[in-house]
Design a protein around this motif. Structure first.
Motif, PDB file in Angstrom:
ATOM      1  N   MET A 393     -96.798 -20.697  64.594  1.00 41.68           N
ATOM      2  CA  MET A 393     -97.046 -20.452  63.170  1.00 41.68           C
ATOM      3  C   MET A 393     -97.521 -19.026  62.939  1.00 41.68           C
ATOM      4  N   ASN A 394     -97.348 -18.619  61.740  1.00 42.76           N
ATOM      5  CA  ASN A 394     -97.743 -17.255  61.410  1.00 42.76           C
ATOM      6  C   ASN A 394     -99.234 -17.052  61.547  1.00 42.76           C
ATOM      7  N   SER A 395     -99.582 -15.852  61.848  1.00 43.28           N
ATOM      8  CA  SER A 395    -101.009 -15.540  61.943  1.00 43.28           C
ATOM      9  C   SER A 395    -101.531 -15.188  60.569  1.00 43.28           C
ATOM     10  N   GLY A 396    -102.548 -14.418  60.537  1.00 44.52           N
ATOM     11  CA  GLY A 396    -103.162 -14.085  59.264  1.00 44.52           C
ATOM     12  C   GLY A 396    -104.441 -14.862  59.136  1.00 44.52           C
ATOM     13  N   ALA A 397    -105.126 -14.675  58.036  1.00 40.22           N
ATOM     14  CA  ALA A 397    -106.416 -15.301  57.834  1.00 40.22           C
ATOM     15  C   ALA A 397    -106.278 -16.813  57.893  1.00 40.22           C
ATOM     16  N   ALA A 398    -107.277 -17.446  58.454  1.00 37.05           N
ATOM     17  CA  ALA A 398    -107.225 -18.888  58.643  1.00 37.05           C
ATOM     18  C   ALA A 398    -108.223 -19.614  57.759  1.00 37.05           C
ATOM     19  N   TRP A 399    -109.345 -18.955  57.467  1.00 39.52           N
ATOM     20  CA  TRP A 399    -110.461 -19.620  56.794  1.00 39.52           C
ATOM     21  C   TRP A 399    -111.007 -18.744  55.678  1.00 39.52           C
ATOM     22  N   PHE A 400    -111.471 -19.408  54.623  1.00 39.79           N
ATOM     23  CA  PHE A 400    -111.873 -18.662  53.431  1.00 39.79           C
ATOM     24  C   PHE A 400    -113.203 -19.185  52.879  1.00 39.79           C
ATOM     25  N   ILE A 401    -114.030 -18.276  52.394  1.00 45.90           N
ATOM     26  CA  ILE A 401    -115.218 -18.654  51.640  1.00 45.90           C
ATOM     27  C   ILE A 401    -114.991 -18.140  50.214  1.00 45.90           C
TER      28      ILE A 401
END
Ligand code: C2O
Ligand code: CU
Length: 506
Positions: A393-401
């Motif tokens: 799967m593509n990378s990039g940000a995984a988690w967000f606040i």
């Protein structure tokens, strides 16, 4: 006067200890002249590669990253009210810092690279200095690429004793570590891989107590032990079943709590969390009892056996008081508190979640030692069927606040919240993900005041609160420590994947 005085001379010359090692790391008690006449403790910590015997024979030593040559690093033990000065030398091949987890230090001493200090360059040194304001069980670890630096062994206990500790027969610290070892006994170097980041982090396959896969812990009938548990794992959550013993929780994250039996009978510790327990040894002389970690369903394993000596210490448990004296924490006023909503999102969703144990070391797992309930906390191969898929799967940000994934590497972290200094604040955290998140705030302890709208029974003080999937947790505190403070998930792969932010107190 502020409760958090700045150190007079943060980089002052420092008397180096000639020998390294846990015992010699503590220099004799010194008196600091001048206004602050608190007793000063000086400690030297050198972060450097080393080798250590993690797994039992026939495994050899494992290459790790160590403080003063050991894993965990030396136990730093001071009295409440003393001042601590720690000279950290960087013998690694990359930058580092040290964060004093849970200790309410001045911002400049907090050890967050690019936020509170420049990282300590290779071969360089930084001197941390702060007062031990709260008694309790704390720990230290790097805040630079923590997912690898902590995962390779850089952490140690920091114990701040009460001026008059409660009476026990023994005061014991168990630093719980979790490693992903290969068959060779070496650490798997797949740090920060995408699968770990998007799932439940780097859960390993070998659990250690104080840097060793344990077999047994010698006790005596009638003995009372104060057991200080520290979860230093990158990602593993523990739920410890004390095999018929009835531990009493007396402190969480270093802060006293009204003594109580743990909910559900098991002691649950997310990454970075601590619990101080009173454990009365009620077993029979000559018997053994297994402490079992039951957090991950189907993957229970025996952590260690309590091995009773043939001679009892006393016939029945003592009735000494267990209540710890309170620390000087300011009480939040909920009537005037500001209200702040924080929503956690991201990660992989779906029904595989609960059982998925992350990237496997597969056939590389330590051979004969592995398998359910084998001695010493070494457990079965936790192969993930989703691993291969996720890697594609593509990378990039995984988690967000609140919709933002912080990028530590960019060194720009604008505050996600600004809180008025010396005022009370409530942060309501909603976990809109399918995963657990141990959320940690720097520079403060907070009361956990509600879970899913229900007031908590003990309004416990914590610095790291484990938020279950879909759970909403409210915390409250007085923002009395000025500066920019990290607020992040302590699953270090989630932190690396964006689950962090800065809270400004001004
Ligand atoms: Cu234990 Cu921000 O860290
Ligand atoms: Cu998390």
């Amino acid at each position: 006067m502020s409760r958090f005085p700045m150190p007079a001379l943060t980089r002052r010359a420092f008397v180096a200890s000639a020998a390294a090692g846990a015992a010699s790391a503590m220099l004799p008690l010194l008196r600091q002249p001048g206004a602050n006449a608190a007793a000063m403790r000086e400690v030297r910590l050198r972060a450097a590669p080393g080798r250590t015997q993690l797994a039992p024979e026939p495994f050899g030593e494992t290459s790790a990253w160590c403080y003063n040559g050991t894993v965990p690093g030396p136990e730093i033990r001071v009295r409440q009210g003393e001042r601590l000065r720690v000279a950290v030398e960087n013998g690694l091949a990359e930058e580092t810092t040290v964060h004093w987890h849970g200790v309410r230090v001045p911002n400049a001493m907090d050890g967050v690279p690019h936020l509170t200090q420049a990282p300590i360059a290779v071969g360089e040194r930084f001197v941390y200095e702060f007062d031990a304001v709260d008694a309790g069980t704390f720990w230290y670890h790097p805040h630079q690429r923590g997912f690898e630096q902590v995962g390779r062994g850089l952490y140690g206990p920091l114990i701040i004793e009460e001026p008059e500790p409660i009476r026990v027969d023994r005061d014991v610290t168990w630093v719980l570590g979790d490693w992903r070892l290969m068959k060779s006994g070496e650490i798997s170097d797949d740090f920060g891989n995408r699968h770990d980041i998007h799932h439940n982090g780097r859960v390993g396959n070998t659990v250690t107590i104080n840097g060793r896969v344990p077999d047994s812990f010698a006790v005596r009938k009638g003995e009372r032990i104060r057991l200080r548990l520290i979860n230093t794992a990158n990602a593993r959550i523990f739920s410890l079943d004390f095999a018929g013993h009835e531990p009493i929780v007396i402190a969480l994250d270093g802060q006293p709590v009204s003594p109580h039996a743990p909910d559900g009978g098991q002691v649950v510790l997310g990454p970075a969390m601590r619990a101080d327990l009173i454990v009365d040894m009620t077993g029979e002389p000559g018997s053994r009892a297994s402490i079992v970690d039951r957090f991950y369903q189907g993957l229970e394993y025996r952590l260690v056996d309590l091995a009773y000596a043939d001679a009892p210490l006393r016939e029945r448990a003592p009735d000494w008081p267990m209540e710890l004296p309170a620390n000087p924490l300011p009480e939040p006023d909920l009537n005037t508190a500001s209200r702040n909503e924080v929503v956690l999102t991201g990660g992989m969703m779906g029904e595989m979640v609960a059982q998925d144990m992350g990237e496997s070391v597969g056939p590389g797992a330590p051979g004969g030692m592995m398998g359910d309930m084998k001695p010493g906390g070494m457990m079965g191969d936790m192969n993930s069927m989703m691993g291969g898929m996720m890697r594609m799967m593509n990378s990039g940000a995984a988690w967000f606040i609140n919709g933002v994934a912080a990028d530590e590497g960019s060194h720009v972290m604008k505050p996600m919240l600004t809180l008025a200094r010396d005022k009370s604040h409530v942060i309501a955290m909603t976990n809109a993900t399918a995963w657990h998140h141990p959320m940690h705030l720097h520079g403060h302890s907070f009361r956990v005041i509600s879970r899913n709208g229900q007031p908590t029974r003990r309004r416990e003080w914590q610095d790291t609160v484990l938020v279950s999937p879909r759970e909403k947790v409210e915390i409250a505190f007085v923002a009395d420590n000025p500066g920019d403070w990290m607020f992040h998930c302590h699953v270090l792969e989630h932190q690396a994947g964006g689950m962090m932010g800065v809270i400004r107190v001004a």
